[in-house]
Design a protein around this motif. Sequence first.
Motif, short mmCIF file in Angstrom:
data_model
loop_
_atom_site.label_atom_id
_atom_site.label_comp_id
_atom_site.label_asym_id
_atom_site.label_seq_id
_atom_site.Cartn_x
_atom_site.Cartn_y
_atom_site.Cartn_z
N UNK A 121 -0.65 0.99 -13.67
CA UNK A 121 -1.37 2.25 -13.44
C UNK A 121 -0.55 3.08 -12.47
N UNK A 122 -0.79 4.39 -12.43
CA UNK A 122 0.03 5.22 -11.54
C UNK A 122 -0.57 6.59 -11.31
N UNK A 123 -0.06 7.24 -10.27
CA UNK A 123 -0.28 8.66 -10.01
C UNK A 123 1.01 9.19 -9.41
N UNK B 167 -9.26 -3.48 -6.74
CA UNK B 167 -8.93 -4.85 -7.11
C UNK B 167 -7.53 -4.96 -7.71
N UNK B 168 -6.70 -3.93 -7.46
CA UNK B 168 -5.32 -3.94 -7.92
C UNK B 168 -4.37 -4.08 -6.72
N UNK B 169 -3.12 -4.40 -7.00
CA UNK B 169 -2.09 -4.37 -5.96
C UNK B 169 -1.60 -2.93 -5.85
N UNK B 170 -1.86 -2.31 -4.69
CA UNK B 170 -1.56 -0.89 -4.51
C UNK B 170 -0.17 -0.71 -3.90
N UNK B 171 0.66 0.04 -4.61
CA UNK B 171 2.02 0.37 -4.18
C UNK B 171 2.03 1.85 -3.84
N UNK B 172 2.33 2.21 -2.58
CA UNK B 172 2.25 3.61 -2.16
C UNK B 172 3.60 4.05 -1.59
N UNK B 173 4.11 5.18 -2.12
CA UNK B 173 5.40 5.73 -1.70
C UNK B 173 5.14 6.96 -0.84
N UNK C 237 -0.94 -0.65 -9.28
CA UNK C 237 -1.05 0.80 -9.37
C UNK C 237 -0.02 1.38 -8.39
N UNK C 238 0.81 2.31 -8.88
CA UNK C 238 1.87 2.93 -8.09
C UNK C 238 1.43 4.36 -7.77
N UNK C 239 1.33 4.68 -6.48
CA UNK C 239 0.77 5.96 -6.05
C UNK C 239 1.77 6.73 -5.19
N UNK C 240 1.96 8.00 -5.52
CA UNK C 240 2.73 8.87 -4.63
C UNK C 240 1.84 9.22 -3.44
N UNK C 241 2.31 8.94 -2.23
CA UNK C 241 1.49 9.10 -1.04
C UNK C 241 1.72 10.42 -0.33
N UNK C 242 0.97 11.42 -0.70
CA UNK C 242 1.09 12.76 -0.12
C UNK C 242 0.41 12.80 1.24
N UNK C 243 1.06 13.45 2.21
CA UNK C 243 0.48 13.55 3.56
C UNK C 243 -0.40 14.77 3.75
N UNK C 244 -0.58 15.59 2.69
CA UNK C 244 -1.43 16.77 2.83
C UNK C 244 -2.91 16.36 2.80
#
Length: 451
Positions: free
Chosen positions: A133-135, A102-108, A156-163
């Motif tokens: 929020x973040x990871x 239910x958050x706006x998800x920001x993925x890098x 929520x700001x998330x680092x988007x790992x491809x592994x």
Amino acid sequence: MRIHFIAIGGSAMHNLAIALHLKGDIISGSDDEVYEPSKSRLEKYDLLPKQFGWFPEKINDNLDAIVLGMHAKADNPELLKAQELQLPIYSYPEFLYEQSKFKTRVVIGGSHGKTTITSMILHVTDYHGIEVDYMVGAQLEGFDVMVKLTENNDFIVLEGDEYLSSPIDRRPKFHLYHPHIALLSGIAWDHINVFPTFENYVQQFKIFVDSIEAGGSITYNEEDATVVEVIETSQNQIRKIPYRTPPFVVENGNTLLETSEGSIPVEVFGRHNLNNIEGAKWICQHMGVDEVDFYEAISSFKGASKRLELLAKGNYSVAYKDFAHAPSKVKATTQAVKNQFKDYSLLACLELHTYSSLNSQFLIQYKGALDSADKAVVFYSPHALEIKKLEKISKEQIAEAFDREDLIIYTDPTEFQEFLFNEDFNNKALLLMSSGTYGGLNFEEVKKLIL
């Protein structure tokens, strides 16, 4: 919630465990070994397992969820017990998605730059008192933990790992987040042990772009031809926003961004980092931070841990260490240090440590990666090849792959350290690139060489 972590000692896992503990959940966990800094951080919050090992008796019907780390195996006894009891089992990216529905998800996302760009965004929001929020995959100055979860924050700001997500979920992590706002920084083949061909690797980024929520946006690096192809061929109904490296100058070892607000000094350097700044600026604007406020904040960003991290600076010498190991990262980092310190001779040392970098078929990707260095050294451990169960590689294969006649190659950590500590560092820049430790190199002693 009562949540049990299988392989709680992992970099992302222990940070997620701490974040949930701070949110008020009841956390337990297991691991067969926990190393620093995870050990001290878990101990601080009384989350460190009392005994190392796997204990099926910890798994019972009172648990609301299991979070499964990549370090665990598919036949892990705790996992088997959880499956027997039909408990909800999540990889950590799955669990993060559940926590952020239910958050706006920001993925890098991107092969390179994702940790730095995520860190820049968090630095800017923190500077301006914007709660998110973040990871993120690196320790940041001024941040106690690498994961934060709340009930109230909108973003929520998330680092988007491809592994891969977990031993029983072979999907790349960034396929599971379904962002509203996304960024793609670059694509350069990596993780050959999982993605055996470049085409297969690129396909993962196509799936990522197609996973963006309809009506969302993708901000992308238009200087990367593969990224442009991925974006232009996507049929997803999203806004597509390109960015490129902003104009800049280097004066007396200082980097200045040329902006509409005038010249702005920044602490980080290198074209790749300035490209990262431009991407972070666009994402921050999507999150409500205007350009002027972004520049005010970013000028004090010193970098993420292990990303072009200053080890020591003397009167006529300097040393940096960097997490760079993929060919594109090695090349960009080496060029950045050489361009920043044009009056110094550059000694660049690279440890081949990952599955990809120690793969004989992948080595050719390193051609020219160290060409910007005045003196170049490659270190690798034959023992690491044995541990990873990879084919042996010879010094001749290394030399041929890098295509540099004067390349110095070491396989013995003692010999490498003797070489390093016998160097004259007057008017010299030292760059140490590795996701390992060069067989036990004492970085505090390296600092003394420079100082």
